[in-house]
Motif scaffolding. Sequence first.
Motif, PDB file in Angstrom:
ATOM      1  N   ALA A  69      49.877  34.325  51.355  1.00 19.96           N
ATOM      2  CA  ALA A  69      48.470  34.650  51.603  1.00 19.96           C
ATOM      3  C   ALA A  69      47.799  33.451  52.251  1.00 19.96           C
ATOM      4  O   ALA A  69      48.303  32.328  52.187  1.00 19.96           O
ATOM      5  N   ILE A  70      46.656  33.692  52.866  1.00 16.66           N
ATOM      6  CA  ILE A  70      45.720  32.599  53.122  1.00 16.66           C
ATOM      7  C   ILE A  70      45.151  32.247  51.750  1.00 16.66           C
ATOM      8  O   ILE A  70      44.534  33.091  51.095  1.00 16.66           O
ATOM      9  N   PRO A  71      45.355  31.002  51.269  1.00 16.33           N
ATOM     10  CA  PRO A  71      45.186  30.738  49.829  1.00 16.33           C
ATOM     11  C   PRO A  71      43.794  30.364  49.347  1.00 16.33           C
ATOM     12  O   PRO A  71      43.598  30.208  48.143  1.00 16.33           O
ATOM     13  N   VAL A  72      42.820  30.203  50.238  1.00 18.76           N
ATOM     14  CA  VAL A  72      41.481  29.805  49.805  1.00 18.76           C
ATOM     15  C   VAL A  72      40.434  30.484  50.671  1.00 18.76           C
ATOM     16  O   VAL A  72      40.741  30.969  51.769  1.00 18.76           O
ATOM     17  N   THR A  81      40.790  36.108  56.952  1.00 16.42           N
ATOM     18  CA  THR A  81      41.302  36.019  55.581  1.00 16.42           C
ATOM     19  C   THR A  81      41.463  37.402  54.966  1.00 16.42           C
ATOM     20  O   THR A  81      42.502  37.724  54.379  1.00 16.42           O
ATOM     21  N   PHE A  82      40.445  38.229  55.128  1.00 14.07           N
ATOM     22  CA  PHE A  82      40.489  39.561  54.539  1.00 14.07           C
ATOM     23  C   PHE A  82      41.614  40.396  55.141  1.00 14.07           C
ATOM     24  O   PHE A  82      42.414  40.997  54.421  1.00 14.07           O
ATOM     25  N   GLN A  83      41.677  40.428  56.458  1.00  9.34           N
ATOM     26  CA  GLN A  83      42.694  41.253  57.107  1.00  9.34           C
ATOM     27  C   GLN A  83      44.102  40.788  56.762  1.00  9.34           C
ATOM     28  O   GLN A  83      44.978  41.603  56.439  1.00  9.34           O
ATOM     29  N   ASN A  84      44.336  39.485  56.800  1.00  5.13           N
ATOM     30  CA  ASN A  84      45.668  38.964  56.495  1.00  5.13           C
ATOM     31  C   ASN A  84      46.074  39.285  55.063  1.00  5.13           C
ATOM     32  O   ASN A  84      47.167  39.808  54.804  1.00  5.13           O
ATOM     33  N   ASN A  85      45.204  38.965  54.118  1.00  8.41           N
ATOM     34  CA  ASN A  85      45.578  39.105  52.710  1.00  8.41           C
ATOM     35  C   ASN A  85      45.691  40.558  52.271  1.00  8.41           C
ATOM     36  O   ASN A  85      46.578  40.915  51.491  1.00  8.41           O
ATOM     37  N   GLU A 139      32.694  36.331  48.838  1.00  5.19           N
ATOM     38  CA  GLU A 139      33.412  36.033  50.079  1.00  5.19           C
ATOM     39  C   GLU A 139      34.682  36.872  50.161  1.00  5.19           C
ATOM     40  O   GLU A 139      35.086  37.519  49.198  1.00  5.19           O
ATOM     41  N   SER A 140      35.289  36.836  51.314  1.00  7.19           N
ATOM     42  CA  SER A 140      36.373  37.774  51.595  1.00  7.19           C
ATOM     43  C   SER A 140      37.673  37.423  50.885  1.00  7.19           C
ATOM     44  O   SER A 140      38.522  38.294  50.695  1.00  7.19           O
ATOM     45  N   TYR A 141      37.859  36.178  50.495  1.00  9.31           N
ATOM     46  CA  TYR A 141      39.087  35.820  49.785  1.00  9.31           C
ATOM     47  C   TYR A 141      39.122  36.508  48.420  1.00  9.31           C
ATOM     48  O   TYR A 141      40.083  37.224  48.081  1.00  9.31           O
ATOM     49  N   GLY A 142      38.071  36.311  47.627  1.00 11.78           N
ATOM     50  CA  GLY A 142      38.020  36.971  46.323  1.00 11.78           C
ATOM     51  C   GLY A 142      38.030  38.479  46.449  1.00 11.78           C
ATOM     52  O   GLY A 142      38.683  39.179  45.666  1.00 11.78           O
ATOM     53  N   LEU A 143      37.326  38.984  47.459  1.00 14.51           N
ATOM     54  CA  LEU A 143      37.313  40.431  47.683  1.00 14.51           C
ATOM     55  C   LEU A 143      38.700  40.946  48.026  1.00 14.51           C
ATOM     56  O   LEU A 143      39.105  42.020  47.552  1.00 14.51           O
ATOM     57  N   LYS A 145      41.471  39.923  46.950  1.00 13.45           N
ATOM     58  CA  LYS A 145      42.274  40.009  45.728  1.00 13.45           C
ATOM     59  C   LYS A 145      41.939  41.270  44.932  1.00 13.45           C
ATOM     60  O   LYS A 145      42.828  41.901  44.343  1.00 13.45           O
ATOM     61  N   ILE A 146      40.665  41.639  44.921  1.00 11.32           N
ATOM     62  CA  ILE A 146      40.286  42.876  44.238  1.00 11.32           C
ATOM     63  C   ILE A 146      40.884  44.081  44.951  1.00 11.32           C
ATOM     64  O   ILE A 146      41.426  44.998  44.311  1.00 11.32           O
ATOM     65  N   VAL A 147      40.802  44.094  46.278  1.00  7.22           N
ATOM     66  CA  VAL A 147      41.392  45.188  47.048  1.00  7.22           C
ATOM     67  C   VAL A 147      42.894  45.261  46.788  1.00  7.22           C
ATOM     68  O   VAL A 147      43.459  46.358  46.618  1.00  7.22           O
TER      69      VAL A 147
END
Length: 282
Positions: A69-72, A81-85, A139-143, A145-147
Amino acid sequence: MKNVVITGGSGLLGPAVIKEFLEHDYHVVNADIKHPKEALCKTVITDLTNLGEVYGVLAGADAVVHLAAIPVAYSHPNEVTFQNNVMSTYNILEAAGNLGIKKAVISSSESSYGICFSKQGLTPQYVPIDEDHPQMPEESYGLSKIVNEKTADMIYQRKGMQVVSMRLGNVISPEMYKNFPNFIHDPEQRKTILWSYIDTRDAATAFRLAVETDGLGSVALNIAADDTSMNIESKQLMETCFPTVKDFRKDLSGFETLLNNEKAKKLLNWKPIHKWRNYVEL
């Protein structure tokens, strides 16, 4: 011997997870966009956002451990970040489910609770934070993870594939303990992660146990050490940095973690054994 694919095996946590599975007689393939510093197993250079490549690397696997993942937050534009993760995790679970793989473990994060990268000064609603605490990222990183956790629920409902989502605390490799004297007496440092940490070796054990344990369905688990990363007691940390938080779900009488790990201990029969105090001279 079981076959496991570990994505992101060239990253911070990857080597410890690869070693853990190798030491327990698994055949391991690392799927990453780069080769690791130390070749512990075969690496297949794979773009996980390409579903066809994911099918190719997972063919013949019995289980998949998804670390890549993109880690942060904020290291890349939010949409990147969102699209990759999200897409890499979707591809892993979609392909694994359709290939008949029965077990998957994915990397979620304490960041999903929203406090880590909050620019609005979000505070925990209660401590220690357990898996039922609201997830409120800005932010999109935490989001992402929820997705990903919802994607895990979806694939379990459709395919019956067990998926364990690991809400990891701050991942610490052994060589990083040398940095601890720089912050263990300063409560303002690391407060947004509630001073959490998890040794890569303990995290690796949890990932293996999540593959080996049956009947978990789709479940999210906090993965943290039993103590905080500070040389200040937990109650004092909260009083200093989060004085408005009054809901304490357990008595804080020492250095106990504020990221509740009891569910992981119970379901996986797991116990973290590496404590920073064993590696840092006070």
